[in-house]
Design a protein around this motif. Structure first.
Motif, PDB file in Angstrom:
ATOM      1  N   GLY A 109      34.459  36.745  38.670  1.00 36.77           N
ATOM      2  CA  GLY A 109      34.803  36.563  40.070  1.00 36.77           C
ATOM      3  C   GLY A 109      33.703  36.891  41.043  1.00 36.77           C
ATOM      4  N   ARG A 393      38.496  29.778  40.570  1.00 33.27           N
ATOM      5  CA  ARG A 393      38.816  30.464  39.318  1.00 33.27           C
ATOM      6  C   ARG A 393      40.174  31.134  39.434  1.00 33.27           C
ATOM      7  NH1 ARG A 393      38.273  35.875  39.614  1.00 33.27           N
ATOM      8  NH2 ARG A 393      37.902  36.095  37.394  1.00 33.27           N
ATOM      9  N   SER A 395      42.381  34.719  38.760  1.00 32.70           N
ATOM     10  CA  SER A 395      42.279  36.153  38.524  1.00 32.70           C
ATOM     11  C   SER A 395      42.915  36.474  37.179  1.00 32.70           C
ATOM     12  CB  SER A 395      42.991  36.936  39.629  1.00 32.70           C
ATOM     13  OG  SER A 395      44.396  36.769  39.525  1.00 32.70           O
ATOM     14  N   ASP A 397      45.293  38.560  36.629  1.00 35.87           N
ATOM     15  CA  ASP A 397      46.748  38.597  36.811  1.00 35.87           C
ATOM     16  C   ASP A 397      47.327  37.186  36.866  1.00 35.87           C
ATOM     17  OD1 ASP A 397      46.743  41.339  36.839  1.00 35.87           O
ATOM     18  OD2 ASP A 397      46.736  41.506  39.032  1.00 35.87           O
ATOM     19  N   THR A 437      39.296  32.736  44.408  1.00 29.91           N
ATOM     20  CA  THR A 437      40.067  33.226  43.271  1.00 29.91           C
ATOM     21  C   THR A 437      41.558  33.034  43.537  1.00 29.91           C
ATOM     22  OG1 THR A 437      38.381  34.881  42.727  1.00 29.91           O
ATOM     23  CG2 THR A 437      40.583  35.228  41.824  1.00 29.91           C
ATOM     24  N   GLU A 439      45.357  33.890  42.978  1.00 31.68           N
ATOM     25  CA  GLU A 439      46.174  35.035  42.582  1.00 31.68           C
ATOM     26  C   GLU A 439      47.585  34.574  42.212  1.00 31.68           C
ATOM     27  OE1 GLU A 439      45.000  37.886  42.086  1.00 31.68           O
ATOM     28  OE2 GLU A 439      43.066  37.842  43.143  1.00 31.68           O
TER      29      GLU A 439
END
Length: 538
Positions: A109, A393, A395, A397, A437, A439
């Motif tokens: 990240g 990308r 994460s 999670d 990123t 989530e």
């Protein structure tokens, strides 16, 4: 400074080239060894396919990077490496964006604003095959000696690529009775690619390769969104009929009043509005393949005519007096249980048996392990390019949320989830020149997440609270509205966990309790996600 003694490394690479290792393992060992030798953060070998580069083996990059397809026009560093003969080095102050921004495992990240990068173009049989890239976090890692070493090692990398290509061609020939087939390297750039490396998918692809060259009818079975049309295209492309048309018919979209004319054609005056003759889809597919998607939706009257065509190789245009011979291979697909449809009287039993000469079940996404991440990488790169982002990308999670989800819509749903999340990120003000990123909250999966059938702290059916026994419902009682297969899987997971806990995680004893062979228990546990499906690398 990189050491300059190459003899041990060359010997190891040579040993791998002449070994009987699978092509993928050989290429992965090569990349891992070279990354260690050059002391760099990441290394990748990418193959040129049309207008993009496909990662073949990576080390030091996130797993989903293998699923990405890097369009050459979008990545100037890769384009520069591909265009030049020899080694290309980019200094740490280069303004060209790096395709691996945010993907290095050491700096997940985070951007690669200050680092060293070099690459080498690869040739096989006198034609450009692809590139190899190296990224180091420490500027100055790739000095003149390192560049000379990479140039020298290019011969070994090209040899590995050449052997891999030859093995793929030999495998294709052996599985198609000696007939020449189009390998993945010859796939049209406009045709969607089948992405994945899981054992269920590899087994499916092998089965398709074997049956493709026959003229047997094939029935593709699978849930909505698994890609039945994609696999039908592969069957046609690998068949002897590939030079002839592949005609797609969506049976669910055919009005009953027009279905016969659409499939078999009509003559002038056959019905009101038939002012001329018209060939049907069977005649359009002459010499090629007819793909009947959602075949379970065909009206019963049309099913009888389709049966005659499959039996005799004849069609009869609506309103015509004489039949006409056709030479067409039929591939059918459905997300319904045709057996149940036959039992209900909604589908002809004789037609079912004709269509299902070779039934091929397509595994759902939830059974394909890490293919989920490879496909995610593919869709992330597509949306990154579409939205003009520097990097996109997931994460950690978000990856976990994707793994826990049941995917009732399979690959199609995954594509929509990634696209929607990317748009949400942009709408929330994501900085396009930064690394974006995604989530978990952007994925909107919470309401449809697959419930954990048994809490980790309670594998039995009872627990206690304040000394009082409380009844814990069996896992299927917590899955109201779930698919039967999911309920069965949940019950099997619960039984295996209970048996393992009863025998202190002794798999042999648990197998005896469950009445299973130990090897079958291990296979079942891998399928259910209780054990890793990855095999140890040599």
């Amino acid at each position: 400074m990189v050491k300059t003694t190459l003899d041990p490394l060359h010997l190891m690479l040579l040993a791998d080239l002449v070994s009987e290792l699978p092509a993928a393992v050989r290429m992965q060992r090569l990349v891992t060894s070279l990354r260690a030798h050059f002391h760099c953060g990441a290394m990748a070998v990418l193959q040129l396919e049309g207008d993009h580069l496909r990662p073949v083996a990576v080390d030091g990059l996130s797993h989903e990077a293998l699923g990405r397809r890097f369009a050459i026009r979008d990545h100037p560093r890769l384009a520069a490496i591909l265009q030049r003969d020899g080694v290309t080095r980019f200094h740490h102050d280069s303004h060209l964006p790096d395709p691996y921004d945010g993907l290095l495992t050491e700096r997940a990240g985070q951007p690669l604003a200050v680092h060293d990068c070099m690459g080498l173009s690869l040739n096989v049989e006198g034609a450009r095959w692809g590139v190899v890239t190296l990224d180091a976090l420490q500027p100055g890692t790739f000095d003149g000696d390192a560049q000379a070493e990479l140039a020298a090692l290019g011969i070994s990398i090209e040899a590995a690529a050449r052997i891999t290509r030859l093995e793929n061609q030999l495998r294709a020939l052996s599985s198609n009775s000696g007939h020449t087939v189009i390998t993945p390297e010859g796939t049209s750039r406009d045709e969607p690619e089948i992405v994945g490396q899981s054992p269920p998918l590899q087994h499916l692809l092998h089965e398709l390769d074997v049956v493709a060259d026959s003229d047997l009818p094939v029935l593709l079975l699978g849930e909505t969104g698994v890609g039945k049309e994609l696999f039908a295209h592969r069957l046609h492309r690998l068949s002897r009929r590939r030079a002839r048309p592949l005609v797609h018919v969506n049976c669910a979209a055919l009005p009953e009043s027009l279905a016969e004319s659409e499939l078999f054609g009509h003559v002038r005056g056959a019905f009101s509005g038939a002012v001329g003759e018209r060939a049907g889809r069977f005649e359009a597919a002459e010499g090629g393949t007819l793909f009947l998607d959602e075949v379970g939706e065909l009206p019963l009257a049309i099913q009888a005519k389709l049966l005659r065509t499959l039996q005799n190789g004849e069609i009869q245009r609506l309103g015509a007096d004489k039949p006409k011979r056709v030479n067409v291979r039929v591939i059918a697909a459905t997300n319904r249980s045709l057996r149940e449809q036959v039992a209900l009287g909604a589908f002809r039993a004789d037609l079912y048996h004709r269509l299902s000469v070779y039934p091929i079940p397509i595994p759902p996404l939830r059974d394909r392990g890490n293919d989920l991440l490879l496909l995610s990488g593919r869709f992330l790169e597509l949306n990154r390019s579409r939205l003009g982002l520097r990097s996109l990308r997931l994460s950690a999670d978000a990856e976990e949320a994707l793994r826990r989800y049941r995917w009732p819509g399979n690959v199609r749903e995954l594509e929509h989830v990634i696209s929607r999340a990317a748009l949400k990120a942009v709408s929330r003000g994501a900085d396009r020149p930064a690394i974006v990123t995604l989530e978990p909250d952007m994925l909107d999966l919470d309401d449809l997440a697959l419930p954990d059938p048994v809490a980790s702290a309670a594998t039995a059916n009872t627990t206690t609270q304040g000394g009082a026994a409380l009844s814990v419902p069996p896992p299927w009682q917590a899955m109201a509205g779930a698919r039967l297969s999911d309920i069965v899987d949940a019950s099997q997971r619960a039984a295996i966990r209970q048996a393992l806990d009863s025998h202190e995680q002794n798999w042999a004893a648990a197998a005896r309790q469950l009445g299973l062979d130990a090897s079958n228990l291990h296979k079942l546990a891998r399928r259910l996600g209780l054990k890793s499906s990855a095999r140890p690398q040599p």
